[in-house]
Design a protein around this motif. Structure first.
Motif, PDB file in Angstrom:
ATOM      1  N   GLU A  97      10.812  20.036   2.258  1.00  0.00           N
ATOM      2  CA  GLU A  97      10.418  19.284   3.450  1.00  0.00           C
ATOM      3  C   GLU A  97       9.016  19.656   3.892  1.00  0.00           C
ATOM      4  N   GLY A  98       8.698  20.947   3.838  1.00  0.00           N
ATOM      5  CA  GLY A  98       7.378  21.388   4.245  1.00  0.00           C
ATOM      6  C   GLY A  98       6.272  20.779   3.398  1.00  0.00           C
ATOM      7  N   TRP A  99       6.530  20.638   2.098  1.00  0.00           N
ATOM      8  CA  TRP A  99       5.535  20.009   1.228  1.00  0.00           C
ATOM      9  C   TRP A  99       5.359  18.536   1.592  1.00  0.00           C
ATOM     10  N   GLY A 100       6.436  17.851   1.913  1.00  0.00           N
ATOM     11  CA  GLY A 100       6.323  16.450   2.320  1.00  0.00           C
ATOM     12  C   GLY A 100       5.427  16.290   3.536  1.00  0.00           C
ATOM     13  N   ALA A 101       5.622  17.186   4.513  1.00  0.00           N
ATOM     14  CA  ALA A 101       4.802  17.125   5.730  1.00  0.00           C
ATOM     15  C   ALA A 101       3.335  17.404   5.419  1.00  0.00           C
ATOM     16  N   GLU A 102       3.094  18.431   4.606  1.00  0.00           N
ATOM     17  CA  GLU A 102       1.723  18.800   4.252  1.00  0.00           C
ATOM     18  C   GLU A 102       1.025  17.677   3.471  1.00  0.00           C
ATOM     19  N   ALA A 103       1.722  17.125   2.499  1.00  0.00           N
ATOM     20  CA  ALA A 103       1.115  16.125   1.630  1.00  0.00           C
ATOM     21  C   ALA A 103       0.821  14.824   2.361  1.00  0.00           C
TER      22      ALA A 103
ATOM     23  N   ARG B 116       0.865  -1.186   0.000  1.00  0.00           N
ATOM     24  CA  ARG B 116       0.000   0.000   0.000  1.00  0.00           C
ATOM     25  C   ARG B 116       0.901   1.237   0.000  1.00  0.00           C
ATOM     26  N   ILE B 117       1.303   1.602  -1.207  1.00  0.00           N
ATOM     27  CA  ILE B 117       2.375   2.583  -1.397  1.00  0.00           C
ATOM     28  C   ILE B 117       1.809   3.902  -1.920  1.00  0.00           C
ATOM     29  N   ALA B 118       2.270   4.998  -1.339  1.00  0.00           N
ATOM     30  CA  ALA B 118       1.913   6.346  -1.801  1.00  0.00           C
ATOM     31  C   ALA B 118       3.137   6.993  -2.449  1.00  0.00           C
ATOM     32  N   HIS B 119       2.877   8.028  -3.225  1.00  0.00           N
ATOM     33  CA  HIS B 119       3.970   8.759  -3.887  1.00  0.00           C
ATOM     34  C   HIS B 119       3.763  10.249  -3.672  1.00  0.00           C
ATOM     35  N   ILE B 120       4.779  10.909  -3.112  1.00  0.00           N
ATOM     36  CA  ILE B 120       4.751  12.351  -2.884  1.00  0.00           C
ATOM     37  C   ILE B 120       5.960  12.956  -3.580  1.00  0.00           C
ATOM     38  N   THR B 121       5.725  13.907  -4.471  1.00  0.00           N
ATOM     39  CA  THR B 121       6.813  14.408  -5.287  1.00  0.00           C
ATOM     40  C   THR B 121       6.595  15.876  -5.628  1.00  0.00           C
ATOM     41  N   ALA B 122       7.324  16.394  -6.638  1.00  0.00           N
ATOM     42  CA  ALA B 122       7.266  17.811  -6.984  1.00  0.00           C
ATOM     43  C   ALA B 122       6.250  18.065  -8.094  1.00  0.00           C
TER      44      ALA B 122
ATOM     45  N   ARG C 263       0.768  12.762  -5.009  1.00  0.00           N
ATOM     46  CA  ARG C 263       0.670  14.166  -4.618  1.00  0.00           C
ATOM     47  C   ARG C 263       1.822  14.935  -5.266  1.00  0.00           C
ATOM     48  N   PHE C 264       1.468  16.044  -5.929  1.00  0.00           N
ATOM     49  CA  PHE C 264       2.459  16.865  -6.624  1.00  0.00           C
ATOM     50  C   PHE C 264       2.560  18.230  -5.955  1.00  0.00           C
ATOM     51  N   GLY C 265       3.802  18.674  -5.721  1.00  0.00           N
ATOM     52  CA  GLY C 265       3.984  19.965  -5.069  1.00  0.00           C
ATOM     53  C   GLY C 265       5.359  20.536  -5.303  1.00  0.00           C
ATOM     54  N   ARG C 266       6.223  20.486  -4.284  1.00  0.00           N
ATOM     55  CA  ARG C 266       7.546  21.114  -4.364  1.00  0.00           C
ATOM     56  C   ARG C 266       8.606  20.170  -3.800  1.00  0.00           C
ATOM     57  N   TRP C 267       9.879  20.442  -4.153  1.00  0.00           N
ATOM     58  CA  TRP C 267      10.983  19.635  -3.628  1.00  0.00           C
ATOM     59  C   TRP C 267      11.335  20.142  -2.223  1.00  0.00           C
TER      60      TRP C 267
ATOM     61  N   ALA D 163       3.895   2.377   2.958  1.00  0.00           N
ATOM     62  CA  ALA D 163       5.152   2.867   2.389  1.00  0.00           C
ATOM     63  C   ALA D 163       4.906   4.148   1.614  1.00  0.00           C
ATOM     64  N   VAL D 164       5.947   4.996   1.538  1.00  0.00           N
ATOM     65  CA  VAL D 164       5.892   6.214   0.727  1.00  0.00           C
ATOM     66  C   VAL D 164       7.175   6.316  -0.085  1.00  0.00           C
ATOM     67  N   PHE D 165       6.988   6.455  -1.410  1.00  0.00           N
ATOM     68  CA  PHE D 165       8.102   6.780  -2.302  1.00  0.00           C
ATOM     69  C   PHE D 165       8.123   8.297  -2.411  1.00  0.00           C
ATOM     70  N   CYS D 166       9.164   8.908  -1.828  1.00  0.00           N
ATOM     71  CA  CYS D 166       9.297  10.361  -1.802  1.00  0.00           C
ATOM     72  C   CYS D 166      10.209  10.817  -2.942  1.00  0.00           C
ATOM     73  N   GLY D 167       9.809  11.872  -3.653  1.00  0.00           N
ATOM     74  CA  GLY D 167      10.559  12.323  -4.815  1.00  0.00           C
ATOM     75  C   GLY D 167      11.931  12.875  -4.496  1.00  0.00           C
ATOM     76  N   SER D 168      12.168  13.251  -3.254  1.00  0.00           N
ATOM     77  CA  SER D 168      13.484  13.740  -2.838  1.00  0.00           C
ATOM     78  C   SER D 168      13.678  13.424  -1.367  1.00  0.00           C
ATOM     79  N   ASP D 169      14.918  13.508  -0.911  1.00  0.00           N
ATOM     80  CA  ASP D 169      15.196  13.279   0.509  1.00  0.00           C
ATOM     81  C   ASP D 169      14.599  14.393   1.369  1.00  0.00           C
ATOM     82  N   ALA D 170      14.538  15.621   0.816  1.00  0.00           N
ATOM     83  CA  ALA D 170      13.929  16.715   1.568  1.00  0.00           C
ATOM     84  C   ALA D 170      12.450  16.418   1.824  1.00  0.00           C
ATOM     85  N   ILE D 171      11.745  15.970   0.803  1.00  0.00           N
ATOM     86  CA  ILE D 171      10.339  15.592   0.977  1.00  0.00           C
ATOM     87  C   ILE D 171      10.224  14.486   2.020  1.00  0.00           C
TER      88      ILE D 171
END
Length: 331
Positions: free
Chosen positions: A224-230, A182-188, A218-222, A243-251
């Motif tokens: 950390e704040g966007w990762g938390a919000e999303a 059950r994987i999510a994806h959060i990216t830019a 979820r699409f937003g910005r590269w 699980a979450v595949f994050c588009g960057s380490d900051a996210i």
């Protein structure tokens, strides 16, 4: 007292050969025996002889200098590629001449004129990532041009860059290998080239496994704040995600903060993987690897771009560097 300067004449005398033979041996020119060539080289090393680089450049009709154009040399990603390329070029007795400016028509024009005036032997253009294309500058030079960690719109350009599609495949394959489903994806932003290709690679793997995202990406910005919000939205919509595949380490940092604050364990309840290998990029000995991430291959890019530039006739096209999973605590 200054150290004595060892000349080519000193080497020739010590080796018992003529000045002409010593020159040919050390410059790799003309037909002399390999035994003589090696004897002269050993003698030169023993004496501590170093070529006069300027004189040798004049003799060869080349400057032995490579021009480097960067968009932002202080960028951590750029620094890794630049340092690796410089090390490779230095081993081949090439110097670099760095021009740091925005790579657009207004700012790069003067850098191009100055590089051409320096009679450089080649040009490396280093981008800051694969989100958006770099304008092709190849036609502005009469020497080889190779691009690193970016891409252009010209199929005849020589490009060595990260493989974003492979990054997406690798990230999701790793999560699946740990039993996550059950994987999510959060990216830019969705129009970002790197985002598009990583998403395509990830979805190839999910399709092959007969799985869908637990919720829409979820699409937003590269950031950390966007990762938390999303991830707060994702948890509300799919509280049983694992699980979450994050588009960057900051996210990923923002995602982890909110996941833990929700009472869930990382990686027990939710595994996380990012992209960039940021902890390694910072070179901070006090930081241990915590976040599982994808290393996009910046050091290898630097080595390859330098080696390709020194080839007699660099072949056009894109060469992708294979990414690597760096496994740590979050999976």
């Amino acid at each position: 007292m200054a150290d004595q300067v060892i000349t080519l004449s000193d080497v020739a005398a010590a080796a018992g050969v003529s000045l002409s033979t010593a020159s040919k041996a050390l410059n790799g020119t003309d037909r002399i025996s390999e035994a003589t060539r090696e004897h002269v080289r050993v003698t030169a090393d023993r004496l501590g002889f170093r070529h006069n680089a300027l004189a040798r450049s004049f003799a060869r009709g080349r400057s032995q200098t490579i021009g480097v154009l960067t968009h932002r040399a202080s960028n951590p990603f750029t620094r890794v590629v630049l340092a690796s390329a410089a090390t490779e070029l230095g081993a081949k007795e090439r110097a670099i001449l760095l021009y740091d400016a925005r790579i657009d028509e207004q700012d790069v024009a003067e850098s191009i004129l100055q590089l051409r005036a320096r009679r450089i032997d080649g040009v490396i253009v280093i981008g800051t990532g694969t989100s958006f294309p770099t304008p092709s500058l190849t036609s502005r030079f009469d020497v080889p041009v190779v691009y690193a960690f970016t891409f252009t719109g010209d199929p005849d350009d020589v490009i060595i860059t990260s493989d974003d599609t492979a990054i997406g495949r690798l990230a999701v394959n790793h999560l699946l290998s740990t039993g996550r489903r059950r994987i999510a994806h959060i990216t830019a932003e969705p129009h970002d080239h790197a985002v598009q290709r990583r998403l395509a690679g990830a979805e190839q793997v999910l399709t092959d496994a007969g799985i869908e995202w637990v919720t829409a990406p979820r699409f937003g910005r590269w950031r950390e704040g966007w990762g938390a919000e999303a991830v707060a939205e994702v948890l509300a919509e799919a509280p049983d995600l694992d699980a979450v595949f994050c588009g960057s380490d900051a996210i990923a940092r923002g995602v982890e903060r909110v996941v833990r604050a929700s009472g869930r364990d990382v990686p027990g309840d939710v595994a996380l993987i990012g992209v960039d290998n940021w902890e390694q990029l910072m070179h901070d000995q006090r930081v241990t690897h915590h976040l599982t991430t994808i290393d996009v291959g910046l050091e290898e890019m630097g080595r390859l771009v330098a080696a390709r530039l020194l080839e007699p006739d660099p072949r056009p096209g894109i060469q992708y560097v294979a990414p690597q999973v760096v496994t740590a605590e979050t999976t």
